[in-house]
Motif scaffolding. Structure first.
Motif, PDB file in Angstrom:
ATOM      1  N   MET A 137      44.965 -33.701 -26.578  1.00 57.97           N
ATOM      2  CA  MET A 137      44.892 -33.816 -25.114  1.00 57.97           C
ATOM      3  C   MET A 137      44.399 -35.199 -24.720  1.00 57.97           C
ATOM      4  O   MET A 137      43.383 -35.667 -25.205  1.00 57.97           O
ATOM      5  N   LYS A 138      45.132 -35.855 -23.840  1.00 60.19           N
ATOM      6  CA  LYS A 138      44.715 -37.171 -23.348  1.00 60.19           C
ATOM      7  C   LYS A 138      43.520 -37.002 -22.416  1.00 60.19           C
ATOM      8  O   LYS A 138      43.331 -35.951 -21.837  1.00 60.19           O
ATOM      9  N   PRO A 139      42.724 -38.076 -22.242  1.00 64.04           N
ATOM     10  CA  PRO A 139      41.622 -37.975 -21.281  1.00 64.04           C
ATOM     11  C   PRO A 139      42.137 -37.865 -19.846  1.00 64.04           C
ATOM     12  O   PRO A 139      43.339 -37.903 -19.610  1.00 64.04           O
ATOM     13  N   GLY A 140      41.191 -37.776 -18.914  1.00 63.78           N
ATOM     14  CA  GLY A 140      41.579 -37.582 -17.515  1.00 63.78           C
ATOM     15  C   GLY A 140      41.318 -36.140 -17.126  1.00 63.78           C
ATOM     16  O   GLY A 140      41.109 -35.282 -17.964  1.00 63.78           O
ATOM     17  N   LEU A 141      41.311 -35.886 -15.828  1.00 65.03           N
ATOM     18  CA  LEU A 141      40.981 -34.554 -15.321  1.00 65.03           C
ATOM     19  C   LEU A 141      42.248 -33.780 -15.009  1.00 65.03           C
ATOM     20  O   LEU A 141      43.290 -34.369 -14.710  1.00 65.03           O
ATOM     21  N   PRO A 142      42.167 -32.452 -15.044  1.00 62.02           N
ATOM     22  CA  PRO A 142      43.336 -31.683 -14.620  1.00 62.02           C
ATOM     23  C   PRO A 142      43.544 -31.815 -13.115  1.00 62.02           C
ATOM     24  O   PRO A 142      42.633 -32.186 -12.379  1.00 62.02           O
ATOM     25  N   VAL A 143      44.745 -31.530 -12.661  1.00 65.96           N
ATOM     26  CA  VAL A 143      45.079 -31.735 -11.260  1.00 65.96           C
ATOM     27  C   VAL A 143      44.581 -30.555 -10.409  1.00 65.96           C
ATOM     28  O   VAL A 143      44.697 -29.412 -10.821  1.00 65.96           O
ATOM     29  N   SER A 144      43.998 -30.852  -9.247  1.00 67.15           N
ATOM     30  CA  SER A 144      43.526 -29.793  -8.355  1.00 67.15           C
ATOM     31  C   SER A 144      44.683 -29.276  -7.496  1.00 67.15           C
ATOM     32  O   SER A 144      45.713 -29.926  -7.372  1.00 67.15           O
ATOM     33  N   ASP A 145      44.484 -28.120  -6.864  1.00 68.95           N
ATOM     34  CA  ASP A 145      45.515 -27.575  -5.966  1.00 68.95           C
ATOM     35  C   ASP A 145      45.815 -28.551  -4.834  1.00 68.95           C
ATOM     36  O   ASP A 145      46.959 -28.751  -4.448  1.00 68.95           O
ATOM     37  N   THR A 146      44.728 -29.141  -4.283  1.00 69.66           N
ATOM     38  CA  THR A 146      44.893 -30.053  -3.147  1.00 69.66           C
ATOM     39  C   THR A 146      45.729 -31.269  -3.539  1.00 69.66           C
ATOM     40  O   THR A 146      46.648 -31.671  -2.826  1.00 69.66           O
ATOM     41  N   LEU A 147      45.389 -31.834  -4.688  1.00 69.15           N
ATOM     42  CA  LEU A 147      46.126 -33.024  -5.123  1.00 69.15           C
ATOM     43  C   LEU A 147      47.573 -32.666  -5.440  1.00 69.15           C
ATOM     44  O   LEU A 147      48.495 -33.385  -5.057  1.00 69.15           O
ATOM     45  N   TYR A 148      47.781 -31.546  -6.100  1.00 68.00           N
ATOM     46  CA  TYR A 148      49.158 -31.172  -6.450  1.00 68.00           C
ATOM     47  C   TYR A 148      49.970 -30.891  -5.182  1.00 68.00           C
ATOM     48  O   TYR A 148      51.145 -31.237  -5.087  1.00 68.00           O
ATOM     49  N   GLY A 149      49.297 -30.310  -4.188  1.00 69.28           N
ATOM     50  CA  GLY A 149      49.946 -30.080  -2.892  1.00 69.28           C
ATOM     51  C   GLY A 149      50.379 -31.400  -2.267  1.00 69.28           C
ATOM     52  O   GLY A 149      51.495 -31.532  -1.774  1.00 69.28           O
ATOM     53  N   ALA A 150      49.473 -32.390  -2.298  1.00 71.09           N
ATOM     54  CA  ALA A 150      49.809 -33.717  -1.746  1.00 71.09           C
ATOM     55  C   ALA A 150      50.974 -34.333  -2.516  1.00 71.09           C
ATOM     56  O   ALA A 150      51.861 -34.956  -1.934  1.00 71.09           O
ATOM     57  N   MET A 151      50.981 -34.122  -3.839  1.00 67.66           N
ATOM     58  CA  MET A 151      52.082 -34.672  -4.646  1.00 67.66           C
ATOM     59  C   MET A 151      53.412 -34.026  -4.280  1.00 67.66           C
ATOM     60  O   MET A 151      54.435 -34.685  -4.188  1.00 67.66           O
ATOM     61  N   MET A 152      53.379 -32.721  -4.045  1.00 69.74           N
ATOM     62  CA  MET A 152      54.612 -32.021  -3.679  1.00 69.74           C
ATOM     63  C   MET A 152      55.168 -32.545  -2.360  1.00 69.74           C
ATOM     64  O   MET A 152      56.364 -32.657  -2.181  1.00 69.74           O
ATOM     65  N   GLU A 153      54.242 -32.845  -1.433  1.00 68.85           N
ATOM     66  CA  GLU A 153      54.664 -33.355  -0.112  1.00 68.85           C
ATOM     67  C   GLU A 153      54.911 -34.857  -0.111  1.00 68.85           C
ATOM     68  O   GLU A 153      55.247 -35.420   0.922  1.00 68.85           O
ATOM     69  N   ARG A 154      54.654 -35.521  -1.239  1.00 70.95           N
ATOM     70  CA  ARG A 154      54.685 -36.996  -1.296  1.00 70.95           C
ATOM     71  C   ARG A 154      53.726 -37.587  -0.267  1.00 70.95           C
ATOM     72  O   ARG A 154      53.995 -38.607   0.355  1.00 70.95           O
ATOM     73  N   ASN A 155      52.638 -36.896  -0.078  1.00 72.07           N
ATOM     74  CA  ASN A 155      51.645 -37.326   0.913  1.00 72.07           C
ATOM     75  C   ASN A 155      50.795 -38.457   0.315  1.00 72.07           C
ATOM     76  O   ASN A 155      50.252 -38.317  -0.780  1.00 72.07           O
ATOM     77  N   PRO A 156      50.679 -39.592   1.003  1.00 66.74           N
ATOM     78  CA  PRO A 156      50.010 -40.757   0.415  1.00 66.74           C
ATOM     79  C   PRO A 156      48.481 -40.740   0.520  1.00 66.74           C
ATOM     80  O   PRO A 156      47.838 -41.720   0.186  1.00 66.74           O
ATOM     81  N   ARG A 157      47.895 -39.617   0.992  1.00 65.07           N
ATOM     82  CA  ARG A 157      46.468 -39.731   1.319  1.00 65.07           C
ATOM     83  C   ARG A 157      45.554 -39.960   0.122  1.00 65.07           C
ATOM     84  O   ARG A 157      44.450 -40.452   0.289  1.00 65.07           O
ATOM     85  N   PHE A 158      46.023 -39.660  -1.095  1.00 66.36           N
ATOM     86  CA  PHE A 158      45.182 -39.935  -2.272  1.00 66.36           C
ATOM     87  C   PHE A 158      45.576 -41.236  -2.984  1.00 66.36           C
ATOM     88  O   PHE A 158      44.960 -41.617  -3.984  1.00 66.36           O
ATOM     89  N   ASP A 159      46.600 -41.918  -2.465  1.00 71.45           N
ATOM     90  CA  ASP A 159      47.032 -43.168  -3.110  1.00 71.45           C
ATOM     91  C   ASP A 159      45.897 -44.187  -3.074  1.00 71.45           C
ATOM     92  O   ASP A 159      45.276 -44.394  -2.035  1.00 71.45           O
ATOM     93  N   GLY A 160      45.670 -44.834  -4.200  1.00 69.40           N
ATOM     94  CA  GLY A 160      44.602 -45.823  -4.259  1.00 69.40           C
ATOM     95  C   GLY A 160      43.242 -45.210  -4.537  1.00 69.40           C
ATOM     96  O   GLY A 160      42.270 -45.906  -4.766  1.00 69.40           O
ATOM     97  N   ILE A 161      43.179 -43.865  -4.499  1.00 73.00           N
ATOM     98  CA  ILE A 161      41.921 -43.161  -4.752  1.00 73.00           C
ATOM     99  C   ILE A 161      42.033 -42.429  -6.092  1.00 73.00           C
ATOM    100  O   ILE A 161      41.151 -42.517  -6.932  1.00 73.00           O
ATOM    101  N   LEU A 162      43.140 -41.739  -6.276  1.00 71.58           N
ATOM    102  CA  LEU A 162      43.404 -41.041  -7.528  1.00 71.58           C
ATOM    103  C   LEU A 162      44.736 -41.532  -8.117  1.00 71.58           C
ATOM    104  O   LEU A 162      45.646 -41.905  -7.374  1.00 71.58           O
ATOM    105  N   TYR A 163      44.780 -41.515  -9.449  1.00 68.16           N
ATOM    106  CA  TYR A 163      45.979 -41.947 -10.158  1.00 68.16           C
ATOM    107  C   TYR A 163      46.415 -40.804 -11.051  1.00 68.16           C
ATOM    108  O   TYR A 163      45.585 -40.170 -11.695  1.00 68.16           O
ATOM    109  N   VAL A 164      47.685 -40.509 -11.086  1.00 69.24           N
ATOM    110  CA  VAL A 164      48.146 -39.387 -11.891  1.00 69.24           C
ATOM    111  C   VAL A 164      48.926 -39.873 -13.097  1.00 69.24           C
ATOM    112  O   VAL A 164      49.955 -40.541 -12.973  1.00 69.24           O
ATOM    113  N   GLY A 165      48.377 -39.571 -14.266  1.00 70.05           N
ATOM    114  CA  GLY A 165      49.056 -39.875 -15.521  1.00 70.05           C
ATOM    115  C   GLY A 165      49.935 -38.694 -15.887  1.00 70.05           C
ATOM    116  O   GLY A 165      49.517 -37.542 -15.771  1.00 70.05           O
TER     117      GLY A 165
END
Ligand code: ZN
Length: 187
Positions: free
Chosen positions: A1-29
C-alpha cells in the motif's frame, strides 16, 4: 500500500462533480496509474479504492506519483503570470459571454485549474469570473434592450441567459426594474 490517506465521502463527491473546492488543498494520487491530480481533474474518475490523498504536492511526489499532464497540479511556475491570466480571462468572457460558460470551461480554455483561475481573478478584480460573466451579460442585455429591436426573450438568449425568467430576476436585481419595464422607459 502506498502512503497517503484514503479518500473521504466529501472529497470523492467533489471529484465526481469535478468540483474545484479542494484543488490546491488536497492532491489525489491514483494508485493504478501512478498519477497525482487536482481533485477536479477532468480525466476519468478513478475507482475509489485506487485513490490515496495527500495534503501537499511534495508528499505525493515523494510517494512516487507523477503529476498529471491534464490538470497540472505541480506547475504554478508553468502558469501564466496573474495579470496576464486576468486579462486573458476578461477577453475570453467578453468574446464568449453568449455561449454557455462555467468556471470549469473557462479554466479549460485558459489552460489553468479552476481553483487557480478563481483565486487569481478574484484577488485582482474582487469579483469571481462567474460574477464578471454575469455583469457583462447584463450590460449587453441592457444595450440590446435600449436598441429596442429584439424581444426580451431574444435579448436574454443573445446575452447568454438560458432562461428568460432567470434573466428577468437578475436584471431586476441589478437595475431595479424588469427588462420589460426598462424597455418601456427607453421607448
Ligand atoms: Zn489530472
Amino acid at each position: 500500500m502506498k502512503p497517503g490517506l484514503p479518500v473521504s465521502d466529501t472529497l470523492y463527491g467533489a471529484m465526481m462533480e469535478r468540483n474545484p473546492r479542494f484543488d490546491g488543498i488536497l492532491y489525489v494520487g491514483i494508485v493504478s496509474t501512478g498519477i497525482v491530480c487536482y481533485p477536479s481533474c477532468r480525466s476519468r474518475l478513478p475507482r475509489r479504492h485506487n485513490i490515496r490523498v495527500f495534503t501537499s504536492m511534495r508528499a505525493a511526489l515523494e510517494a512516487g506519483f507523477r503529476p498529471c499532464k491534464r490538470c497540472r497540479p505541480d506547475s504554478p511556475a508553468g502558469q501564466p503570470p496573474d495579470a496576464e491570466l486576468v486579462r486573458k480571462a476578461e477577453t475570453f468572457i467578453r468574446d464568449n459571454f453568449s455561449a454557455p460558460m462555467t468556471l470549469d470551461s473557462m479554466a479549460r480554455a485558459l489552460n489553468v485549474s479552476p481553483y487557480h483561475l478563481q483565486r487569481v481573478f478574484k484577488r485582482a478584480t474582487l469579483q469571481s469570473p462567474a460574477q464578471r460573466l454575469r455583469e457583462i451579460r447584463l450590460m449587453k442585455a441592457r444595450e440590446l434592450l435600449a436598441e429596442g429591436r429584439a424581444t426580451v426573450g431574444e435579448v436574454a438568449a443573445r446575452a447568454g441567459f438560458h432562461s428568460p425568467s432567470y434573466f428577468a430576476a437578475r436584471f431586476q436585481e441589478a437595475f431595479g426594474m424588469t427588462p420589460s419595464a426598462f424597455r418601456e422607459k427607453e421607448d
